[in-house]
Design a protein around this motif. Structure first.
Motif, PDB file in Angstrom:
ATOM      1  N   CYS A 122      -1.590  15.224   9.209  1.00  0.00           N
ATOM      2  CA  CYS A 122      -1.262  14.117   8.300  1.00  0.00           C
ATOM      3  C   CYS A 122      -1.794  12.782   8.794  1.00  0.00           C
ATOM      4  CB  CYS A 122       0.249  14.013   8.132  1.00  0.00           C
ATOM      5  SG  CYS A 122       0.857  15.236   6.993  1.00  0.00           S
ATOM      6  N   ASN A 123      -2.681  12.812   9.784  1.00  0.00           N
ATOM      7  CA  ASN A 123      -3.150  11.544  10.325  1.00  0.00           C
ATOM      8  C   ASN A 123      -3.949  10.712   9.333  1.00  0.00           C
ATOM      9  OD1 ASN A 123      -2.127  11.030  12.885  1.00  0.00           O
ATOM     10  ND2 ASN A 123      -3.241  12.807  13.649  1.00  0.00           N
ATOM     11  N   ASN A 124      -4.538  11.412   8.356  1.00  0.00           N
ATOM     12  CA  ASN A 124      -5.289  10.655   7.354  1.00  0.00           C
ATOM     13  C   ASN A 124      -4.519  10.489   6.059  1.00  0.00           C
ATOM     14  OD1 ASN A 124      -7.578   9.997   8.800  1.00  0.00           O
ATOM     15  ND2 ASN A 124      -8.355  12.094   8.564  1.00  0.00           N
ATOM     16  N   ASN A 125      -3.243  10.832   6.110  1.00  0.00           N
ATOM     17  CA  ASN A 125      -2.398  10.664   4.941  1.00  0.00           C
ATOM     18  C   ASN A 125      -2.125   9.169   4.768  1.00  0.00           C
ATOM     19  OD1 ASN A 125       0.161  10.282   3.512  1.00  0.00           O
ATOM     20  ND2 ASN A 125       0.346  12.512   3.569  1.00  0.00           N
ATOM     21  N   TRP A 126      -2.399   8.665   3.595  1.00  0.00           N
ATOM     22  CA  TRP A 126      -2.310   7.215   3.362  1.00  0.00           C
ATOM     23  C   TRP A 126      -0.886   6.699   3.576  1.00  0.00           C
ATOM     24  CZ3 TRP A 126      -0.147   3.870  -0.361  1.00  0.00           C
ATOM     25  CH2 TRP A 126      -0.691   2.577  -0.384  1.00  0.00           C
ATOM     26  N   LEU A 127       0.097   7.441   3.045  1.00  0.00           N
ATOM     27  CA  LEU A 127       1.482   6.981   3.186  1.00  0.00           C
ATOM     28  C   LEU A 127       1.937   6.997   4.637  1.00  0.00           C
ATOM     29  CD1 LEU A 127       3.276   8.595   0.122  1.00  0.00           C
ATOM     30  CD2 LEU A 127       2.840   6.181   0.529  1.00  0.00           C
TER      31      LEU A 127
END
Lengths: 414, 480
Positions: A122-127
């Protein structure tokens, strides 16, 4: 869409325990694609509302929280231990925790925080990045033992403000815990939250999440879970009263052989938009998943479900089932549901199903022919429909909301 | 496991239709621009409206981007490196088959589609398309007796321009998607079917598409119109020679049914799928859509997809007429490095409309097989119902099966049901069959055929048997 540079400059300077995380989050945010309708995971989200959330100032010590004063909260039954993640509390460190529960020290936090975010990719998850850049409040607990008192974590809301918080819970080997997390919402408040959970071998967590808003509040939440072998994770979530609600449960069974159960209920009224975006990945063999997602949409509201299940090559003998059941109770409301299965292993049992309809005429007829009024019949059917999920909430969670009232309001709008 | 290994060996029978016909062809030079489009139009002596249609489409297409959401991961296509028109020389439509180049007749015979009078398939009229042009259409006179028009689309453009102008592009607009726009600009041939009011088409209609040139894209266009209370069953077959380059096939199929009419459209797609290393094969990017305009009308798609390196295809139904019915039955088999992203869209607009989706995906080798479908209930689709079932079978642990159903409802008095499951060829079932003296290969093929039974039952008789055989053949050497 959201101008991330503008937003970043509006944030207070990095400080506190999460200073390093804030610095990193702010650095990487401009490199991550902002939500847009062209992106599948944002296609159905009301982006104007999302933008409005990030126009809110961050809740800080001294933020107005009258509606959230603890005296208005329902009592917690013995022996539940309650923690409020409140920036007005001087310090979480001063709380005396029960035996078996301890706060992680700074060293441990540095080592462990973000590990599950990595595992869940999830490191590139915007939220997630938004939260990293803005969260000042962290509750990090390590829990060990079999007779731990049930834990209740309250996330209060602040009028016209965004509370950006982070929770990290480590369950050690063989530990069992009942946990209830309550997101309160009033007066245009909003939550951004990441809850990271690590379950060691044979640990068992019964996790309830309630987001109870007044129709003007919003929630952007990630529940990120890593499970070791033979661990058991049960999540029951209830989302209601959210102007914009988005919950993203991510579960990774890192070595397989674990058991996961997800049960969700979302009830949307008026103009609300509530969505659940789940993602379950089996990184080892013999994993087990049972997922049930329910939604009730009334008035002009919109419910969304997007459920991904990923079974890579090494996840042989996975047994996964996912069911999305939706009630559409108004001709102005809308339901979107998209179960997704991506399977490479060949020796697996994976099923998914989805239904969208209103209350069944036959069932209503059955009850009416027994002398029950139409109003009452509908209420009973709706109650039964919701009870299916509500009954698995831990810690007598129903004291947090009036289920009958909930159902009456949905029914009246039909 | 010995069974496992031998299952693996069953899939790789050589592609039977991979030969190239050595025939003199007239080709345009590579590339696409307005001039090429004008040239195609001129070549086909088209009326002005069609040239305008093509030019509008080309203009749209030049502004569009190639879609990438299906994550098919193919190398970028150079659209200037494709020949947009290729036809066997002396290709003017022949008044009788005797004038057709015997080499062509031979080719189609080799493909199992005899065109000559004596050998014709009884009760099936065939339109044979070779590269960019239609070679022959059989049984035209007999059909004309009933008022049924069945001819190549280029012929229809000349003979029935009013019908073409009225219906062409009315279901799939020129700017619908990247590949449909390309097709609208450069389509070369295809079939046109018109069934007049009250007529039940006396025989099965069929078109057979053959790509022969390696560097030519095939862009065929099919248009079928069924007037009030008429019905027709249409079959489509496709093959191509083996080249180690990729060939683009971007077709558009439009179906229109008026009140009480029905169209059944069946496809057996067996384009060359590339070799075992995934080199070569056809890129099959097709837009197929049916529009149930009339009350109680019906459109049924059935397809068996076994070929192509990449398939990108979603035969859809727009259910506008009250009580109209849409159906989609599909078997998609992928092997080696094939990729298939296929499914359907059922758009419920009218009241009491119904749709059924049955999709069976079989993935073997290192292939990837996705079902992607949309079921949408519009605000006025009161009383409508949908039922979908998607099953996947995985053979070997390197193939992938994905399911992406999109479900959207805006009408409380409608119901949508979707079910999906994934399984494999189980040891127990194999053991059961083998212990009863059934050979291993036969047992596997019986199980696969059983898995697909729901769909095969929907295929016309001649096709069902062929599809069954095709599947067994394709699977040979793959199971394991």
């Amino acid at each position: 869409m959201l101008n991330s540079n503008e937003w970043l400059t509006s944030l207070p300077d990095p400080k506190g325990k999460l200073k390093e995380v804030q610095v990193r989050g702010r650095k990487s945010l401009p490199n991550i694609d902002s939500p847009s309708k062209k992106n599948e995971i944002w296609r159905l989200t009301n982006l104007d509302r999302l933008k409005a959330i990030f126009d809110l100032p961050i809740a800080f010590k001294g933020s107005e929280s009258e509606e959230n004063r603890a005296e208005y909260w329902p009592d917690s039954p013995e022996p539940v231990f309650r923690i409020s993640l409140d920036p007005n509390e001087d310090s979480i460190e001063s709380i005396k925790l029960p035996e078996g529960i301890r706060l992680l020290n700074n060293n441990e936090i540095e080592q462990i925080l973000g590990h599950v975010v990595n595992r869940c990719e999830c490191n590139n998850n915007w939220l997630v990045t938004i939260n990293k850049a803005s969260s000042y409040h962290l509750l990090a607990l390590k829990i060990q033992g079999r007779s731990i008192p049930p834990l209740e974590i309250i996330m209060p809301s602040y009028r016209g403000r965004l509370s950006s918080t982070r929770v990290l819970i480590i369950l050690e080997e063989n530990t069992e815990l009942d946990l209830l997390q309550v997101f309160l919402g009033t007066n245009n408040s909003a939550h951004s939250n990441i809850t990271e959970i690590h379950l060691d071998q044979e640990a068992k967590l019964n996790h309830g999440v309630i987001a109870d808003g007044d129709g003007s509040s919003s929630l952007m939440g990630q529940i990120l879970v890593e499970q070791k072998t033979r661990s058991e994770y049960y999540l029951t979530n209830v989302l209601k009263g959210l102007f914009l609600g988005r919950l993203e449960p991510y579960v990774v069974q890192s070595d397989g052989k674990a058991k996961t159960s997800l049960r969700g209920l979302q009830i949307s009224n008026k103009l609300e938009q509530i969505g659940t975006y789940s993602n379950i990945r089996f990184d080892g063999p013999e994993g087990d998943l049972d997922q049930l997602q329910k939604a009730v949409a009334t008035d002009s509201s919109h419910c969304v479900f997007n459920g991904q299940i990923i079974v890579p090559r090494h996840a042989q003998r996975t047994n996964a089932s996912q069911l999305s059941r939706n009630l559409l109770l108004s001709s102005r409301a809308r339901i979107d549901t998209k179960p997704e299965l991506a399977i490479v292993a060949d020796d697996v049992r994976c099923t998914h199903g989805a239904t969208v309809s209103q209350l069944q005429d036959e069932e209503l007829f059955y009850m009416r022919s027994r002398g029950i009024s139409i109003k009452e019949s509908m209420q009973m059917l709706l109650k039964g429909y919701c009870e299916d999920v509500l009954s698995s909430l831990p810690l007598k969670a129903k004291r947090w909301f009036e289920i009958d009232q909930l159902i009456t309001s949905s029914k009246e709008s039909t | 496991m010995s069974n496992q290994n031998s299952i693996g060996e069953i899939v790789s029978k050589p592609y039977k239709y991979g030969f190239v016909t050595d025939i003199e062809t007239e080709k345009f030079s590579k590339g696409i621009n307005e001039e090429v489009i004008r040239l195609i139009s001129e070549k086909k002596k088209e009326p002005k409206f069609l040239l305008d249609f093509r030019l509008r489409a080309y203009k749209q297409w030049s502004k569009m981007n190639e879609p990438n959401w299906a994550e098919l991961g193919y190398p970028k296509i150079n659209y200037q490196d494709i020949i947009y028109y290729a036809a066997p020389k002396k290709s003017e439509k022949k008044s009788s088959l005797d004038e057709v180049d015997p080499k062509l007749l031979e080719t189609f015979e080799k493909l199992g589609i005899p065109l000559s009078e004596q050998k014709r398939l009884s009760n099936v009229a065939v339109d044979a398309v070779f590269d960019s042009v239609s070679i022959a259409t059989t049984y035209q006179e007999k059909l004309a007796e009933h008022g049924v028009i069945f001819c190549s689309i280029s012929e229809a453009v000349i003979k029935y321009p009013d019908l073409i102008e009225k219906y062409l592009g009315s279901v799939v607009p020129i700017n619908d998607n990247f590949f449909a726009a390309l097709n609208s600009a450069v389509f070369s041939d295809g079939s046109f079917v018109f069934i007049p009011k009250g007529i039940e088409c006396p025989m099965e209609l069929s078109s057979y598409f053959r790509i022969n040139s390696g560097d030519t894209g095939q862009f065929e266009r099919t248009l079928i119109v069924a007037e009030e209370a008429s019905s027709v069953s249409y079959l489509e077959g496709c093959t191509a020679p083996m080249f180690d380059t990729n060939t683009l096939h971007a077709a558009v199929v439009e179906l229109i049914t008026l009140d009480d009419a029905s169209i059944k459209y069946s496809t057996v797609q067996n384009w060359y799928s590339g070799n075992e290393e995934g080199i070569g094969g056809i890129y099959n990017f097709v837009t197929k859509r049916g529009h149930c305009r009339g009350k109680r009308s019906k459109i049924s798609w059935s397809q068996v997809e076994t070929g192509s390196a990449i398939t990108w295809k979603y035969p859809s139904c727009i259910l506008q007429g009250k009580e109209s019915i849409g159906e989609f039955y599909s078997v998609a088999l992928t092997n080696n490095y094939q990729k298939a992203d296929t499914g359907t869209k059922m758009i419920h607009i009218g009241e009491n409309t119904r749709s059924t989706i049955v999709s069976k995906g079989i993935s073997a080798g290192r292939s990837s097989n996705s079902y992607r479908g949309l079921v949408q209930m519009g605000p006025n689709s009161k009383g409508s119902k949908n039922y979908s079932q998607c099953d996947s079978m995985l053979i070997g642990d390197q193939a992938s099966a994905n399911t992406y159903p999109y479900i959207r409802s805006q009408q409380p008095q409608s119901s949508i049901e979707h079910e999906a499951s994934t399984c494999r060829i189980s040891e127990e079932q194999l053991f059961y069959l083998q212990s009863r003296g059934i050979g291993f290969e036969e047992a596997v093929s019986m199980m696969v055929s059983g898995f697909c039974r729901d769909v095969f039952n929907e295929l016309p008789m001649e096709f069902a048997a062929e599809a069954d055989k095709l599947l067994a053949l394709k699977l040979e050497g793959s199971v394991g």
